[in-house]
Structures are given as structure tokens and as C-alpha cells.
Design an enzyme around this catalytic site. Structure first.
Site, PDB file in Angstrom:
ATOM      1  CE  LYS A  36     -33.798  13.338  13.529  1.00 40.27           C
ATOM      2  NZ  LYS A  36     -33.447  13.443  12.091  1.00 40.27           N
ATOM      3  CB  SER A  56     -36.433  15.033  10.223  1.00 41.90           C
ATOM      4  OG  SER A  56     -35.207  14.300  10.176  1.00 41.90           O
ATOM      5  CB  SER A  97     -32.897  15.191   8.212  1.00 40.79           C
ATOM      6  OG  SER A  97     -34.064  14.927   7.480  1.00 40.79           O
TER       7      SER A  97
END
EC number: 6.3.5.7
Length: 474
Positions: free
Chosen positions: A76, A151, A175
Site C-alpha cells: 500500500k 482505504s 481499511s
């Protein structure tokens, strides 16, 4: 090349039927072919291939290989990698390159993992749909008209679309788990402090935790074993013993297990297909010897309110460092220093980030601190006591990951409160700091993924993953 797990890949690599370079080339080709889906922000073509060749030589020369030898991973884009862009999917960091590696990167590389690239996300990890990225939306691999969750939507989509075997995400209020549920994969948020946050760009420091997205619970356990442990560079990291999570997971059986089922989670507001799949999985476990225990968490509805007060307050403080003066985007329209600060942040941050900064500044302001922030901290302690008490009588607390299946792109962007409710079942575990996992249950009547959410006791990730593994097989 379609691999079901790292265990399968490792066997083929060590047997010589596959080479690391061959595996990496295959993944990079698929990533390039799927570029229009915006799943990756940065792809490490040369870096990944060079590392694969180095690992192939290491094996050929008889060297000792690591626990994650040849594992192709996605990262990420809020986790630092030296010499690579670290954008947080924000214009304000669009061209920033990290000057150091996160602790998790160092530990994974030490065990011979290979990084394929940095994945898309909601800007600064603020969102539940991956629609808040400065680099564009990410579609759900199972229905491109729908969101992958957020997210960590890019990381979840990468694993689901077979663009990486495992991915790292970050989890502040769901997330990792919510996009895992939306993308039919496993998503693990460990106990707060189990994994070092050094090198993770902060959103809400007392909530943030690096997590794992994988196809199987076994792969998540192996990666967790490597990343877990005390780090002198993160004062919040725990010195609690790092277990062999994979071995512990294998020893868990349904006989004698007590699974807590909060009645407050199963109301008319819950999507009917989601409820059906969750309850069917629980019934299957009961038939295999587990005991379902009705429990009550009567004030769960207040968790979302307390959470958004606390995380926006922390975000307003953490994001003050992005001012256009030290690093990142700087406006070209500024008559003086004050205007440079204001315009850099106005132009550099997206709408949702600015909304949360303003909310956080408000709840920390004079006259409102006690009313909102202090009260929310008291509510947080109340939930910690409530969950501790519940887990004295059951092994895990089970429920849906999300109240609904993946929703359409654009369906909730105009209503922030509706978007926030996507995390209603995942937020409590973040408030209390306990480990939690989303495990895939299959598909609803519209062929959309549905996930089951499990919360375990502090530092009991092995047991948690073992129970999740049984549900994934149900």
C-alpha cells in the site's frame, strides 16, 4: 499462472519447477495488462526482476532461503520504501520519494519476499471505497461498476485480480478488513502494537495498524510471523512473544469452540443476502462441534461516532506537517508565507481529507475538547471493557464484515455519513485494539462477495486465523 497459496508457490520454487524471475515476469505482465484499473500507483519492473534474479542465484548456489522466499507482494502506498515514491494517493505527496524503509519492508526483505509495486488507496487512508484517490478510482475485480472497498482498495484488488499473491495494507477502522470482504479474500488487522508502524504514514496514530491481505489464512499467518515483534523505532510496538501463527492456526478445531454472536448486528438494516451467508456459515460450524453463544453489545451504534471524533482529531494533528515548506507539493500562488501554507494545503489535499482535518480541528478546539474528544476517549475505554468482558466467555466475536455487499462507484460519495457506515462492524475492533479478520464466505444472489468478520482477544492471532480458516472452508 494461477497460484492458490504461497505454500504451493514455495514448493515449486524449491523443487526447481519454477524460478523467481519467471514468477515475477508473469505477475508484472498481468499488472501491465490491467493498468487501466488503477490498481497500482507505482510498479517496480526493474527492481522486482533484479531481486528475483538474485534470489534464483541464491537458491542455485545452495544458500539458505528465507521464510517468504520468492513471495510476490504488493505494498500500500502509505508504507515507506527507500528510493521509491510514497504518495499516500495524494497530490500533496505526488512526487515525494522516501529516504528510508519501513520496518516491515526490512523484515519482509530479510526473509526473501519480492515487492512488485505500490498500490492505490483512499488519500491518506481516509475512505471506504478507494474513490478518494488523486490517482483515480479502483474498480472491484468482480464487478467493475462497483467499489473494491477502502482505504486499502488497491491492495485488496491486486490480490483478488491475481496481480500479487499477498499485499500489505493499513487498517485504522476497517481499511484492510472491509476491502477484503468486498474482494473475496482474507484481510487481517493484528492487535494494535503487534506490528511496527515505523515507516507507515500516520492517519490516526492510536488506531493505525499494518495488516495483511491474502488468498488464504495460512499465507496471512506466515507474513504476520515475519513482520510481528518489538521495534525500538516504534514506542507503541509490543514486546509480546511472537508465536508460530501458522502452527497455532493448524491446531484449532471446531470442537469446544465458543463463538459469540451479538444480536445487535443482525437487524433489519443488514442486507438479507449478507445475513443469510453469515448465519449459514455459523450454523455449519455449530454442526461441526462449535457452540454459538448469544451475546449482547448494546451500545455498538455509538462506536462510529466515537471513532470519527478520535481519528479526525488525530488526523488534524498528524497532517499538520504537510505544509508546503518541508516536503511535498508547494503552491505557485502565494503572496506571503501564510498564503503559501494555506494554498499548498488547499490545493494539495482532496475533499475528504480536508473535511476530516476540519472536523478534527473543531473537536480539539477550546470549548469543545471536553464535550467531544474527552467524551469519545471515555467511550473508547467503555468499549474496551465491554469487549474484554465478552471475550472472557467466548473465543471470538462473529458477525458480518459490512452491512451490505460492494456498492456502485459514485453511489455514496455524495453522502459522507452513509459512506462512514460501511465500517460499522469493523470500527469496534479498532477502537479496542483487538485483532480482527475478514474471511470470504462466497457470493450473494448478485454474485458479489460477502465476508465474515471475527474479533479475537489481544495477541491471539493464531487462534483467530484458525477459526477463520474453518469458516473459509465451510
Amino acid at each position: 499462472m494461477q497460484l492458490s497459496s504461497y505454500t504451493e508457490l514455495r514448493e515449486q520454487l524449491l523443487a526447481g519447477s519454477l524460478r523467481c524471475e519467471e514468477v515475477v515476469r508473469s505477475y508484472l505482465e498481468r499488472i501491465d495488462a490491467a493498468r487501466e484499473d488503477n490498481i497500482f500507483i507505482t510498479v517496480f519492473h526493474e527492481r522486482a526482476l533484479e531481486r528475483a534474479r538474485m534470489l534464483d542465484r541464491k537458491l542455485a548456489e545452495g544458500g539458505t532461503v528465507g521464510k517468504l522466499f520468492g513471495l510476490p507482494m504488493a505494498i500500500k502506498d502509505n508504507i515507506a520504501m527507500k528510493g521509491e515514491r510514497l504518495t499516500c494517493a495524494s497530490k500533496i505527496l505526488e512526487n515525494y520519494e522516501s529516504v528510508f524503509d519501513a520496518t516491515v519492508i526490512l523484515r519482509l526483505e530479510a526473509e526473501d519476499a519480492i515487492f512488485l509495486g505500490k498500490t492505490n488507496m483512499d488519500e491518506f487512508a481516509m475512505g471506504s471505497s478507494n474513490e478518494n484517490s488523486a490517482f483515480g478510482n479502483v474498480p472491484n475485480p468482480f464487478d467493475k461498476s462497483r467499489v473494491p472497498g477502502g482505504s486499502s482498495g488497491g491492495s485488496a484488488a491486486a490480490v483478488a485480480a491475481n496481480l500479487a499473491l499477498v499485499a500489505l495494507g493499513s487498517d485504522t477502522g476497517g481499511s484492510v478488513r472491509q476491502p477484503a470482504g468486498f474482494c473475496d479474500i482474507v484481510g487481517l488487522k493484528p492487535t494494535y502494537g503487534r506490528i511496527s508502524r515505523f515507516g507507515l504514514v500516520a492517519f490516526a496514530s492510536s488506531f493505525d495498524q499494518i495488516g495483511v491481505l491474502a488468498r488464504t489464512c495460512g499465507d496471512a499467518a506466515l507474513v504476520l510471523e515475519v513482520m510481528a515483534g518489538k521495534d525500538e523505532r516504534d514506542a507503541t510496538s509490543s514486546a509480546h512473544q511472537v508465536d508460530s501463527y501458522h502452527s497455532m492456526m493448524e491446531r484449532v478445531s471446531p470442537e469446544g469452540l465458543k463463538i459469540g454472536v451479538p444480536q445487535e448486528f443482525f437487524t433489519d438494516a443488514l442486507n438479507a443476502d449478507v445475513a443469510r451467508l453469515v448465519l449459514a456459515t455459523l450454523d455449519d460450524l455449530r454442526n461441526r462441534g462449535a457452540e454459538l453463544v448469544d451475546i449482547t453489545l448494546p451500545d455498538s451504534a455509538y462506536a462510529i461516532a466515537a471513532y470519527y471524533i478520535l481519528v479526525t482529531a488525530e488526523a488534524s494533528s498528524n497532517l499538520a506537517r504537510f505544509d508546503g515548506a518541508r516536503y511535498g507539493f508547494r503552491t505557485s500562488e502565494a503572496a506571503d508565507l501564510a498564503a503559501m501554507y494555506v494554498n499548498s494545503r488547499t490545493e494539495g489535499f482532496g475533499r475528504e481529507v480536508k473535511r476530516r482535518i476540519m472536523l478534527g480541528t473543531y473537536v480539539l478546539s477550546a470549548g469543545y475538547y471536553d464535550t467531544y474528544y474527552k467524551k469519545a476517549q471515555q467511550v473508547r475505554r467503555y468499549f474496551q471493557d465491554q469487549y474484554r468482558a465478552a471475550l472472557q466467555h467466548v473465543d471470538v466475536i462473529a458477525g458480518p464484515t459490512s452491512p451490505f455487499p460492494p456498492f456502485g462507484l459514485g453511489d455514496k460519495t455524495g453522502d459522507p455519513l452513509e459512506m462512514y457506515l460501511a465500517d460499522v462492524f469493523t470500527v469496534p475492533a479498532s477502537i479496542v485494539g483487538m485483532p480482527a479478520v475478514s474471511v470470504p464466505l462466497g457470493f450473494d444472489s448478485q454474485k458479489l462477495p460477502v465476508g465474515m468478520h471475527l474479533v479475537g482477544n489481544f495477541f491471539e492471532e493464531g487462534k483467530l486465523l484458525g477459526i477463520a480458516r474453518m469458516m473459509q472452508r465451510a
